[in-house]
Design a protein around this motif. Structure first.
Motif, PDB file in Angstrom:
ATOM      1  N   GLY A  55       0.822  -1.211   0.000  1.00  0.00           N
ATOM      2  CA  GLY A  55       0.000   0.000   0.000  1.00  0.00           C
ATOM      3  C   GLY A  55       0.850   1.253   0.000  1.00  0.00           C
ATOM      4  O   GLY A  55       0.531   2.234  -0.671  1.00  0.00           O
ATOM      5  N   HIS A  56       1.946   1.183   0.747  1.00  0.00           N
ATOM      6  CA  HIS A  56       2.817   2.359   0.840  1.00  0.00           C
ATOM      7  C   HIS A  56       3.529   2.610  -0.484  1.00  0.00           C
ATOM      8  O   HIS A  56       3.655   3.748  -0.930  1.00  0.00           O
ATOM      9  N   ARG A  59       1.149   3.977  -3.224  1.00  0.00           N
ATOM     10  CA  ARG A  59       0.355   5.165  -2.911  1.00  0.00           C
ATOM     11  C   ARG A  59       0.462   6.147  -4.074  1.00  0.00           C
ATOM     12  O   ARG A  59       1.552   6.320  -4.644  1.00  0.00           O
ATOM     13  N   PRO A  60      -0.661   6.780  -4.435  1.00  0.00           N
ATOM     14  CA  PRO A  60      -0.673   7.652  -5.610  1.00  0.00           C
ATOM     15  C   PRO A  60       0.343   8.788  -5.508  1.00  0.00           C
ATOM     16  O   PRO A  60       0.901   9.207  -6.518  1.00  0.00           O
ATOM     17  N   GLU A  61       0.590   9.231  -4.299  1.00  0.00           N
ATOM     18  CA  GLU A  61       1.548  10.313  -4.081  1.00  0.00           C
ATOM     19  C   GLU A  61       2.928   9.951  -4.652  1.00  0.00           C
ATOM     20  O   GLU A  61       3.683  10.829  -5.074  1.00  0.00           O
ATOM     21  N   ASP A  64       2.326   8.883  -8.935  1.00  0.00           N
ATOM     22  CA  ASP A  64       2.034  10.019  -9.818  1.00  0.00           C
ATOM     23  C   ASP A  64       3.308  10.633 -10.413  1.00  0.00           C
ATOM     24  O   ASP A  64       3.472  10.646 -11.641  1.00  0.00           O
ATOM     25  N   ARG A  68       4.638  10.307 -14.337  1.00  0.00           N
ATOM     26  CA  ARG A  68       4.834  11.500 -15.165  1.00  0.00           C
ATOM     27  C   ARG A  68       6.257  11.562 -15.705  1.00  0.00           C
ATOM     28  O   ARG A  68       6.496  12.027 -16.810  1.00  0.00           O
ATOM     29  N   PRO A  74      -2.732  11.720 -17.343  1.00  0.00           N
ATOM     30  CA  PRO A  74      -4.142  11.317 -17.409  1.00  0.00           C
ATOM     31  C   PRO A  74      -4.617  11.310 -18.864  1.00  0.00           C
ATOM     32  O   PRO A  74      -4.169  12.141 -19.653  1.00  0.00           O
ATOM     33  N   PRO A  75      -5.486  10.369 -19.226  1.00  0.00           N
ATOM     34  CA  PRO A  75      -5.916  10.288 -20.625  1.00  0.00           C
ATOM     35  C   PRO A  75      -6.680  11.540 -21.050  1.00  0.00           C
ATOM     36  O   PRO A  75      -7.441  12.114 -20.269  1.00  0.00           O
ATOM     37  N   ILE A  77      -9.233  13.403 -23.986  1.00  0.00           N
ATOM     38  CA  ILE A  77     -10.408  12.949 -24.735  1.00  0.00           C
ATOM     39  C   ILE A  77     -10.015  12.392 -26.099  1.00  0.00           C
ATOM     40  O   ILE A  77     -10.656  11.484 -26.617  1.00  0.00           O
ATOM     41  N   LEU A  80      -9.517   8.665 -26.083  1.00  0.00           N
ATOM     42  CA  LEU A  80     -10.647   7.794 -25.781  1.00  0.00           C
ATOM     43  C   LEU A  80     -11.586   7.770 -26.979  1.00  0.00           C
ATOM     44  O   LEU A  80     -12.256   8.762 -27.261  1.00  0.00           O
ATOM     45  N   THR A  82     -14.838   7.150 -29.173  1.00  0.00           N
ATOM     46  CA  THR A  82     -16.267   7.064 -28.909  1.00  0.00           C
ATOM     47  C   THR A  82     -16.846   5.962 -29.780  1.00  0.00           C
ATOM     48  O   THR A  82     -16.168   5.444 -30.660  1.00  0.00           O
ATOM     49  N   GLU A  84     -19.020   6.167 -32.087  1.00  0.00           N
ATOM     50  CA  GLU A  84     -19.096   6.562 -33.502  1.00  0.00           C
ATOM     51  C   GLU A  84     -17.747   6.368 -34.187  1.00  0.00           C
ATOM     52  O   GLU A  84     -17.662   5.837 -35.284  1.00  0.00           O
TER      53      GLU A  84
END
Lengths: 99, 582
Positions: A55-56, A59-61, A64, A68, A74-75, A77, A80, A82, A84
């Protein structure tokens, strides 16, 4: 009558020996159980430490900035598709032979 | 002989002593005759009496022993364990996807036995080389009391420190394995998790909830809990994104504090909740600092223009106005000694829609006056804004209501002043608005995966569905419209809708000069609102980026945009192409 006494005496001796053995066996088993219980306890404790460590470390901290630095983000748009845009997609690989 | 047996059995059983008394008196009642026959009879009787008494006495003693053996066992074991503090074994806390937030670890605790300590000064001296922050004078005083057999020195030390203390080779020092709460994710969600005391007992937040739910078991030794983990509604990924963006926003706009919450509108689950400056759950003393209090649930604020959401919703729901109803907002409103004006006067009559997008104080004031105090009160009551609310993480600060509901209060309340609520309570009320008008109860625990399957609390409609739809449209318009206050919150593809709020920060005896709380309330995707975000910045400063402005449209709105751009893909919101959204 004598035979009977002898038989009884033998029976007493064997059962005493048997009980004696049984007693020792029980003690040995008890020690075994305790050793196993200790091992289980130790394993539980180790699991909780490892869980906490995982867990440690995840951890996102921490993840992240690492992500990077590897050029991840982060994705957006644009990344991603659609429904269509998927319908429009003509992927030649789908129709390629040998799949 | 009779007497001896009698005293032995005395008090053991009454029947026994009665009997032996009768015996003795029976012997004395015999007439004294000098014949041998009567002497023999007396001897026999005495013998019989003796035997009966002995049997009775032994019977009484074994009976008493049996009783003692049956009854006094718990008292004995309690006495043995008494000098050692009871500790608590707690279940893990995990996020909605099972990722660990809090767990128990076995850690050695150091204690001393003053009776065995040889050289007090040497012990303290040497110990302070390993534990430099130890209170030397205090420890010396505690160790000098030779009557004590147990003094805690440090509870929950790391194995490395324990080894170092062991290597000192000081007599009288010893270790006991205890459970110690660990928070692997650090300060993440610190306010929600709360903290435990030195005995591993929950004292705030979810930790306290675990205790009150009876899931923390008192233990005498380090026994790890085998209970199933407590699964929170929080999502570590969303929580991190929220905390990260709030921190960025706080830095970028030089704010003194920031807070935010992400709510699932359909289930009421709190996906993320953060408040800055943050707290570390592993250091409970941090939470006592007033600047570090939980601004989401532990403080009430006048929220300003975001509150217009509710005034407009009330007007639409009560049938006072339609979105197209025109109101003449050119004249300022008089409320007692105060004159209510608009921040940017349009200089023309505005429709209700425009009152919302222009954030007109006069317009919402007029709508509130038209509704009157009764309907306003009833509407806010329906949305549960007037009564204290609570989640599993504890009770929220109770809303502060105006003393009277007169004209002045009604007008100021319509644009979010004179009524202070906890931001989480406000967010939950607005979530009800966007949930098709069905009440949303905020929760910190993960509810079942399928929405609305909770049979314990049946869906309770409090607002008309049309109002909900109209409000969703207004929210979206406020972001897409070129003159809308929320246009900087738009995230292409995710149909964000929102409302700004810039409230003067209340201080003793009035409002602070140039100190504001700027906030942005947003929901997405607006065609079927699913998630709600509420971001607050405390005392933001005007920067070059904002053109010197402190208003929410220049700071809280872009923070919200950054937040939604990060969390929407995580939450699996299907984006629409830019062409499709317009």
């Amino acid at each position: 009558m004598r035979l009977l006494n002898l038989a009884a005496f033998c029976f007493v001796i064997t059962s005493a020996l048997f009980l004696y053995g049984l007693n020792y066996e029980t003690r040995r088993l008890e020690a075994d159980v305790m050793a196993h219980e200790r091992a289980v306890q130790k394993a539980r404790s180790d699991i909780s430490v490892l869980k906490a460590e995982r867990g440690h470390l995840s951890r996102p901290e921490r993840i992240d900035p690492l992500a990077r630095r590897l050029g991840l983000a982060p994705p957006t748009i644009e990344q991603l598709p659609t429904s269509e845009s998927l319908a429009d997609l003509q992927d030649p690989a789908i129709h390629a032979p040998g799949r | 002989m009779h007497q001896v047996v009698d005293t032995m059995s005395d008090g053991a059983t009454n029947t026994n002593s009665d009997l032996s008394h009768r015996d003795v008196s029976g012997v004395q009642e015999q007439p004294i005759m000098a014949s041998a026959q009567s002497y023999v009879r007396r001897e026999k009787l005495a013998h019989l009496g003796l035997i009966v008494s002995v049997v009775m006495a032994f019977g009484a003693i074994s009976g008493q022993l049996l009783l003692l053996g049956l009854s006094s066992q718990p008292t004995i074991s309690l006495a043995a364990a008494e000098p050692i503090a009871t500790s608590f074994s707690r279940p893990d806390i995990v996020d909605r996807n099972g990722r660990l937030l809090a767990t128990d670890l076995e850690a050695p605790s150091l204690f001393a036995d003053p009776a065995i300590v040889l050289d007090r000064d040497e012990l303290v001296e040497k110990l302070s080389t390993v534990l430099p922050d130890i209170n030397q004078a205090d420890l010396r005083a505690q160790l000098s009391d030779k009557n004590r057999r147990f003094v805690w020195i440090r509870r929950g030390v790391s194995p490395a420190i324990a080894q170092k203390v062991h290597n000192l080779g000081l007599p009288g020092l010893s270790f006991r394995t205890e459970l110690h709460r660990a928070y692997p994710a650090g300060e993440l969600a610190g306010h929600v998790l709360g903290s435990v005391n030195v005995d591993n007992k929950g004292i705030s937040g979810i930790e306290k909830f675990i205790d009150s739910a009876g899931a923390a078991d008192p233990v005498h030794s380090a026994t790890l809990s085998t209970r199933t983990p407590v699964r929170l509604s929080l999502d570590i990924g969303v929580q991190h994104a929220l905390e990260n963006e709030l921190e960025n926003g706080q830095r970028r706009y030089r704010a003194s504090g920031a807070a935010g919450v992400v709510l699932d509108i359909k289930t009421g689950e709190v996906l993320a909740s953060a408040s800055f400056p943050s707290v570390d759950p592993a250091r409970p003393e941090m939470a006592t600092s007033p600047v570090r209090h939980d601004r989401i649930a532990g403080g009430t604020y006048e929220l300003g223009s975001v509150f217009k959401t509710l005034t407009i919703a009330m007007a639409l729901d009560e049938g006072i106005a339609k979105p197209s109803t025109m109101l003449d907002v050119r004249e300022p409103l008089q409320a007692g000694a105060h004159t209510i004006t608009d921040f940017h006067s349009a200089g023309r009559p505005l429709s209700v829609t425009e009152i919302f997008t222009h954030s007109s104080n006069v317009g919402t004031g007029m709508l509130a006056l038209q509704a009157g105090p009764e309907r306003m009160k009833a509407f806010l009551g329906k949305l549960e804004l007037l009564t204290p609310m609570k989640t599993e993480a504890g009770a929220m600060s109770a809303p502060q209501l105006p003393r009277a509901w007169e004209r002045a209060e009604l007008i100021t309340m319509s644009y979010g002043h004179g009524l202070a609520v906890a931001p989480l309570q406000f967010a939950a009320s607005v979530a009800t608005l966007f949930n098709g008008g069905i009440r949303v109860n905020p929760t910190m625990l993960r509810t079942s995966a399928a929405p609305n399957s909770d049979s314990a609390k049946p869906a309770q409609r409090v607002i008309a569905e049309t109002t909900s739809r109209q409000m969703a449209r207004l929210f979206r318009l406020n972001v897409t419209d070129t003159s809308g206050t929320g246009k900087r919150a738009d995230v292409p593809g995710y149909r964000v809708g929102g409302k700004t709020g810039t409230a003067d920060l209340a201080a003793r005896g009035g409002y602070q000069e140039k100190a504001v709380i700027s906030s942005f309330l947003a929901a997405f995707p607006m065609d079927n609102p699913r998630y709600l975000t509420f971001v607050l910045l405390f005392e933001p400063q005007g920067t070059q980026e904002t053109g010197g402005q402190r208003t929410a449209s220049t700071n809280a709105a872009p923070v919200t945009a950054d937040l939604i751009a990060r969390i929407a893909p995580q939450l699996g919101v299907t984006p629409q192409t830019i062409a499709a959204t317009q």
